[in-house]
Design a protein around this motif. Structure first.
Motif, short mmCIF file in Angstrom:
data_model
loop_
_atom_site.label_atom_id
_atom_site.label_comp_id
_atom_site.label_asym_id
_atom_site.label_seq_id
_atom_site.Cartn_x
_atom_site.Cartn_y
_atom_site.Cartn_z
N LEU A 162 -13.42 1.31 -39.14
CA LEU A 162 -12.91 0.81 -39.76
C LEU A 162 -11.44 0.19 -39.81
N LYS A 163 -10.41 1.28 -39.18
CA LYS A 163 -9.12 1.25 -39.35
C LYS A 163 -9.05 0.46 -38.06
N GLY A 164 -9.58 0.37 -37.17
CA GLY A 164 -9.98 -0.92 -36.11
C GLY A 164 -9.34 -2.13 -36.56
N LEU B 157 -7.82 -1.50 -27.47
CA LEU B 157 -7.75 -0.58 -26.61
C LEU B 157 -8.75 0.15 -27.14
N LYS B 158 -8.16 1.11 -28.11
CA LYS B 158 -8.16 2.17 -28.61
C LYS B 158 -9.70 2.00 -29.60
N ILE B 159 -9.69 0.96 -29.40
CA ILE B 159 -10.81 0.37 -30.89
C ILE B 159 -12.90 1.28 -29.74
N ILE C 101 9.40 14.32 -42.68
CA ILE C 101 9.63 13.29 -43.63
C ILE C 101 8.32 13.35 -44.11
N LYS C 102 6.83 13.74 -42.92
CA LYS C 102 5.48 13.29 -43.76
C LYS C 102 5.21 14.59 -44.57
N ILE C 103 5.63 16.16 -44.34
CA ILE C 103 5.44 17.57 -44.48
C ILE C 103 6.23 17.22 -45.97
N SER D 271 -6.35 8.76 -26.10
CA SER D 271 -5.40 10.32 -27.13
C SER D 271 -5.58 10.09 -29.02
N SER D 272 -5.20 8.18 -29.06
CA SER D 272 -5.58 8.01 -30.45
C SER D 272 -7.29 8.65 -31.03
N GLY D 273 -7.87 7.60 -30.67
CA GLY D 273 -9.81 7.94 -30.51
C GLY D 273 -10.22 9.35 -30.70
O1 C5P Z 1 -2.92 4.97 -33.19
P1 C5P Z 1 -3.20 5.87 -34.33
O2 C5P Z 1 -4.21 5.38 -35.24
O3 C5P Z 1 -4.12 6.39 -33.78
O4 C5P Z 1 -2.46 6.15 -35.01
C1 C5P Z 1 -2.20 7.35 -35.78
C2 C5P Z 1 -0.96 7.36 -36.17
O5 C5P Z 1 -1.20 8.13 -37.66
C3 C5P Z 1 -0.33 8.69 -35.12
O6 C5P Z 1 1.16 8.34 -35.11
C4 C5P Z 1 -0.11 9.72 -35.98
O7 C5P Z 1 1.00 10.57 -35.63
C5 C5P Z 1 -0.24 9.85 -37.43
N1 C5P Z 1 -1.10 10.23 -38.44
C6 C5P Z 1 -0.22 11.80 -39.36
N2 C5P Z 1 -1.17 12.08 -39.88
C7 C5P Z 1 -2.62 12.08 -39.62
C8 C5P Z 1 -3.24 11.05 -39.07
C9 C5P Z 1 -3.12 10.31 -38.36
O8 C5P Z 1 0.49 10.82 -39.71
N3 C5P Z 1 -3.29 12.45 -40.99
#
Ligand code: C5P
Length: 296
Positions: free
Chosen positions: A250-252, A101-103, A32-34, A166-168
């Motif tokens: 800032l997303k935090g 905690l990802k902050i 869906i993203k693509i 992973s998120s950070g």
């Molecule tokens: O929690 P966090 O902010 O790391 O989550 C990022 C989320 O955004 C993930 O689910 C990731 O798949 C999605 N994402 C995305 N496209 C991006 C950046 C993040 O789909 N360009």
């Protein structure tokens, strides 16, 4: 909305409907993203010919640039699967606060990957954040016996902590790529989506092939599932916009506002009973987040 609906979709099913396979939802979100990015690219370029030319020159002819996205997309694929594990095993509000905690990890990777620096107030805010999150975790662990549906808070907690790292890293890596090149954000997201779809397809086949073969990829899907999947996909694109026009730290702040909403909605609609420990922890997390923003 994502956290609440994702958890609701995993934990509240009627007996006559099987639960959907989480790995297929992660894969569908990538598709869906693509599709959304292709649509946005056309909206931006206003011509199919230009779009095809851009896709050819920026994606087909630049396999190295697409390859650069393997790292964040692999991490996001892992993280998006871990989210389902976490949300199937933790209270929505506990998850939401712990996930902050990802902050910390984002701040660490902003320093090491993006060369930012943090002053004393900002570090203080980060320590406060840890204290707040620990209080919330304590509350979650003491309620182990009272959780039903076979939920395992410790497994959920491990999944969240891995997602945080992973998120950070993935966020800062993607921010660096977006801010150090002129390639359009939609093209970058298509590159990311191609890698993400590949990873999540492999993940889906490796973990759930048998179930998909016998019941079909869309087993257990209903309108709510599609809503969650679309929400996940569009939310991901929103993350990309925030990272492009603001930054990961800032997303935090945006996420911290969602903690308050998540707690209020869980209290009103779900059977979540926040204790004083939980409320104090939540308040400290939110205060820390704002202190971080105020420190210049
Ligand atoms: O929690 P966090 O902010 O790391 O989550 C990022 C989320 O955004 C993930 O689910 C990731 O798949 C999605 N994402 C995305 N496209 C991006 C950046 C993040 O789909 N360009």
């Amino acid at each position: 909305m994502l956290v609440l609906l994702m958890r609701y979709s995993r934990t509240s099913t009627s007996p006559d409907q099987p639960i959907y396979i989480a790995s297929t939802a992660v894969f569908m979100a990538e598709l869906i993203k693509i599709i959304t990015c292709l649509f946005m690219l056309h909206h931006q370029e206003k011509s199919y010919k230009k779009c095809i030319h851009l896709i050819y020159s920026e994606i087909v002819q630049k396999p190295y640039e697409v390859g650069k996205m393997l790292i964040p997309s692999g991490l996001y694929a892992l993280q998006n699967n871990l989210l389902y594990i976490a949300l199937s095993n933790l209270e929505a509000a506990t998850f939401q606060v712990t996930y902050q905690l990802k902050i910390l990890s984002t701040a660490a990777f902003s320093i090491s990957l993006l060369g930012r620096s943090l002053n004393r107030e900002k570090w203080l805010a980060l320590v406060l954040l840890m204290v707040g999150v620990t209080l919330v975790q304590t509350e979650s662990v003491t309620t182990v016996e009272t959780l039903d549906n076979g939920q395992k808070p410790m497994i959920g907690l491990l999944a969240v902590l891995t997602s945080c790292i992973s998120s950070g890293f993935a966020g800062c890596y993607f921010e660096k790529i977006l801010k150090t090149s002129t390639t359009s954000m939609w093209i970058r997201n298509i590159q990311l989506g191609i890698c993400g779809a590949t990873f999540s397809f492999l993940g889906m086949m490796l973990s759930d092939f048998g179930q998909i073969k016998s019941h079909g990829i869309f087993t257990g899907y209903n309108a709510l599932t599609w809503f969650v999947v679309t929400n996940q996909a569009l939310g991901g694109l929103l993350v990309a916009m925030v990272v492009k026009y603001a930054d990961n730290i800032l997303k935090g702040f945006a996420t911290s506002i969602s903690i308050i909403l998540s707690g209020i909605i869980s209290f009103c609609l779900l059977d979540f009973q926040p204790s004083w420990l939980f409320l104090t922890g939540t308040a400290i997390v939110i205060a820390a987040t704002f202190l971080y923003g105020a420190a210049s």
